[in-house]
Design a protein around this motif. Structure first.
Motif, PDB file in Angstrom:
ATOM      1  N   UNK A 135       0.851  -1.201   0.000  1.00 54.33           N
ATOM      2  CA  UNK A 135       0.000   0.000   0.000  1.00 54.33           C
ATOM      3  C   UNK A 135       0.881   1.244   0.000  1.00 54.33           C
ATOM      4  N   UNK A 136       1.926   1.209   0.845  1.00 53.73           N
ATOM      5  CA  UNK A 136       2.839   2.347   0.915  1.00 53.73           C
ATOM      6  C   UNK A 136       3.589   2.554  -0.384  1.00 53.73           C
ATOM      7  N   UNK A 137       4.022   1.457  -0.988  1.00 55.91           N
ATOM      8  CA  UNK A 137       4.766   1.550  -2.245  1.00 55.91           C
ATOM      9  C   UNK A 137       3.896   2.189  -3.325  1.00 55.91           C
ATOM     10  N   UNK A 138       2.615   1.766  -3.389  1.00 53.93           N
ATOM     11  CA  UNK A 138       1.719   2.346  -4.392  1.00 53.93           C
ATOM     12  C   UNK A 138       1.510   3.829  -4.122  1.00 53.93           C
ATOM     13  N   UNK A 139       1.434   4.214  -2.829  1.00 54.67           N
ATOM     14  CA  UNK A 139       1.287   5.632  -2.511  1.00 54.67           C
ATOM     15  C   UNK A 139       2.512   6.423  -2.959  1.00 54.67           C
ATOM     16  N   UNK A 140       3.693   5.838  -2.774  1.00 51.47           N
ATOM     17  CA  UNK A 140       4.913   6.502  -3.252  1.00 51.47           C
ATOM     18  C   UNK A 140       4.864   6.681  -4.760  1.00 51.47           C
TER      19      UNK A 140
END
Lengths: 338, 405
Positions: free
Chosen positions: B90-95
């Protein structure tokens, strides 16, 4: 060939140097200063005053340990840590002791390899809201935006609480208490949640403190205490028994006012052992005989520290409650000095 | 008579490694390599030994454990009962989201600012200088925090929209709400039959590309200029609109509405995303502006004058003559600006944007105590992302660079 041997022995020497190290007590005594991890600023628990001197309930623990080990309560280097950086700071040896209202949990003790040396404040997670929000229970917070300090147990408690009650929320992760306060006051969040003591301390700094209130729900147990790294039992014993000395001093009636009198010897053998006039408890710890005297001498016993920093006479106004001595119906209880 | 004899065959002696110039450089290189590897080996071994001494050997098993925390902005399904690995994703996609948005807007801002900085209009050129110097010379973290503070302090809270005597109002026909918790905008809902509309739209875009190619070929062959812009515009809108009504308007907008504490429905662009996106775009845009300016100035003035002599006017000279040549100078430094923007997005935690650093390198690291593993994974992620961006941009660079024939 010779070169290879030389390089090999060089590497081996480097490795040995990297692994071998002195005990924490020796390190601290050699440095002449105790490196103590505290919050980045939570009034009442740890915050610098107008002159830049750190003061507060957690700071007092640091100073007491420094006094016991080095004989000087001011020989402390305070390292401000956030909820996120504190464990790395302790694990890496950047600080020797972490007194940063940190909750004692199983995984922190066992998995993160820390030793909690005791509990200096029994707390629980609460919710701070504006009175004009018209909310009287945390269960009415469906859809609310909640400010939350990241890297803390509160994050997990909050997820569990809202999940168990089947209501939704919007978490806003915040790095420090000051940022959370700014966000909450600008109405970017409806609710600010953290330990109830921290909320009381934060609320006390508001201009319109009366317009805010804590909701009745306390959704978790948060036993807060100082902690050290696993693996150096002598050091954890020192920290543990310094905290116990402060607690025992209150139970035995030793205060900063009558400390010098008590140190001359009394007819209560437990006070004498605590003061170091009888027995050799200090020697067993690797410290001087009057270590506990010095620790108590910095800011008094546990009760005095509590009243001076977060007690009912201060703006933070916390009642002793669970944190009263066991003889007064609370949970604060020290094993005997024997 | 001289007889050509073979030179005496030298036998290889060990001392030649040091005294023979043919071998000496090789010897030095081998020794340097060994030293370097020994240092690396020592670092790795030291880390492994110390981790083992702490009782925390390297292990990635924590990625499969329950995360237990919530994330506000998620592009994929996620709740607190899913794993740390999922939270990291989820964090990677937000980045990636903020990096993509940032790269696009930074390019647009940068190209405009760079061109306008060379404007003959004194005020426009000065304003662009102030923008470039102002953003380029202040750390991006401060801009992120400053923009976040402006958004959360000056815009009204959602409760200000409530009641008959509301102090704040929604914009554009009650469809957009600007609050200090972020912007709420309408969200398109795709109902059955909408696929055909989307497909038509994609086909129109393909059609535009082919039409422009054909128009260009025709112009080169016959010299006739078609109104390419207008026809492209028509192809862009008309077939899709036609299909939209034929299919009975399958795409509707969901408007945000005030419900309870917050607005519900629509798309919620959180103020953390807005602050981060805006700050990164403006900051990197300032650097791109300088790159664009230097690229344009690298094109000889004779080119502009020659184009002018052929009868082309200002904007066309820029578009047809100067920019295509300037691109060859602009693209390579542009790659590193995109990489910088992507890496700078790791400052997101300052405003509570849950990017990869916030989830994997923040909460997960903290709750599991796996510092080494989390940081290694993070480094790997940023490395792969940066290399991917480089690869794409290098491919584009190869496509536009000077082709020598």
């Amino acid at each position: 060939m010779k070169k290879t041997v030389f390089l090999g022995s060089l590497a081996a020497a480097g490795l040995a140097a990297g692994v071998a190290s002195a005990t924490t007590l020796e390190d601290v005594q050699a440095a002449g200063v105790l490196k103590c991890g505290v919050t980045t600023g939570l009034v009442g628990f740890a915050a610098p005053d107008a002159n830049g001197n750190w003061e507060g309930f957690d700071v007092a623990v640091c100073r007491a340990v420094a006094a016991a080990v080095l004989g000087d309560g001011n020989a402390v280097e305070f390292v401000p840590t956030t909820g996120k950086t504190r464990f790395t700071a302790l694990a890496s040896g950047e600080v020797d002791l972490l007194a940063r209202n940190t909750t004692w949990t199983f995984s922190r003790d066992v998995d993160l390899k820390f030793t909690f040396v005791g509990i200096n404040y029994y707390d629980g997670q609460g919710f701070l809201v504006r009175k004009d929000l018209g909310v009287s229970s945390a269960k009415e917070l469906d859809g609310a935006t909640v400010c939350i300090q990241t890297g803390t147990t509160t994050e997990l408690n909050l997820a569990d609480f809202f999940r168990a009650n089947g209501i939704s929320y919007e978490p806003v992760p915040i790095e420090t208490n000051a940022e959370a306060q700014q966000q909450y006051l600008s109405n970017a969040c409806d609710v600010y949640t953290t330990d109830a003591s921290g909320l009381a301390a934060t609320r006390a700094t508001f201009e319109d403190a009366d317009a805010h209130m804590l909701l009745p729900e306390i959704i978790s147990k948060e036993p807060l205490g100082p902690l050290v790294r696993h693996g150096d039992e002598q050091w954890s014993d020192i920290a543990r028994w310094t905290l116990n000395a402060l607690i025992s001093a209150e139970e035995l009636g030793v205060t900063s006012a009558n400390l010098s009198e008590m140190a001359k010897g009394t007819n209560n053998p437990e006070i004498n052992r605590l003061m170091g006039t009888e027995g050799n408890l200090g020697e067993m710890l690797g410290l001087e005989a009057d270590w506990a005297q010095k620790a108590i001498g910095v800011a008094g016993n546990y009760g005095e520290i509590f009243e001076a920093n977060i007690g009912e006479s201060t703006p933070i106004g916390l009642a002793r409650g669970l944190n009263a001595q066991w003889t007064q119906g609370g949970l604060i209880y020290s094993p005997p000095f024997r | 008579m001289t007889a050509i004899t073979d030179p005496p065959k030298e036998t290889f002696r060990l001392s030649m490694l040091l005294y023979d110039t043919r071998y000496r450089s090789l010897t030095i290189q081998v020794i340097a390599l060994i030293c370097f590897m020994l240092v690396i080996a020592w670092l790795v071994d030291n880390a492994a030994t110390n981790l083992a001494a702490l009782g925390k050997p390297l292990s990635f098993g924590f990625l499969g454990e329950i995360a237990g925390y919530d994330i506000n902005q998620r592009l994929i399904e996620y709740n607190s009962q899913m794993t740390h690995g999922r939270a990291a994703l989820v964090g990677i996609l937000n980045t990636l989201l903020v990096a993509l948005l940032g790269c696009i807007t930074a390019t647009i801002i940068g190209v405009f600012a760079g061109v306008l900085r060379l404007s003959n209009n004194w005020i426009v050129a000065r304003i662009m200088s102030v923008y470039v110097e102002g953003f380029r010379n202040v750390p991006v973290l401060l801009w992120i925090v400053a923009i976040f503070a402006v958004v959360s302090e000056t815009l009204p809270a959602p409760r200000a929209f409530r009641g008959d005597d509301a102090t704040a109002h929604m914009l554009i026909n009650d469809s957009v709400a600007l609050t200090n918790r972020g912007f709420y905008i309408p969200k398109p809902i795709f109902e059955s039959g909408s696929m055909i509309v989307v497909l038509t739209f994609i086909l129109s875009i393909v059609g535009i590309v082919f039409f422009r190619k054909w128009a260009k070929a025709r112009q080169e062959a016959t010299g006739e200029i078609m109104p390419v812009g207008w026809i492209s515009l028509a192809i862009f809108f008309l077939p899709t609109l036609f299909m939209f009504y034929i299919m009975g308007r399958p795409i509707v907008l969901e408007y945000p509405e005030l419900a309870g504490f917050n607005f519900k429905g629509g798309i919620h662009m959180r103020n953390s995303l807005i602050a981060l996106w805006l700050a990164l775009s403006l900051y990197t845009g300032a650097f791109i502006a300088e790159t664009v300016r230097s690229g344009i100035q690298a094109v000889s003035k004779g080119q502009t004058e020659a184009a002018g002599a052929l009868g082309l006017r200002g904007p066309r000279i820029m578009r047809l003559v100067v920019l295509p040549q300037a691109m060859r100078v602009i693209i390579p430094p542009m790659i590193s600006q995109y990489l910088n923007l992507t890496k700078n997005s790791s400052l997101a935690i300052a405003v509570g944007y849950m990017d990869a650093t916030g989830t994997l390198g923040g909460i997960t690291l903290n709750q599991t105590g796996r510092e080494m593993e989390c940081v290694l994974l993070l480094m790997l992620f940023y490395l792969i992302t940066s290399l991917a961006i480089s690869a794409v941009m290098n491919w584009y660079n190869a496509a536009v660079k000077l082709k020598e024939r």
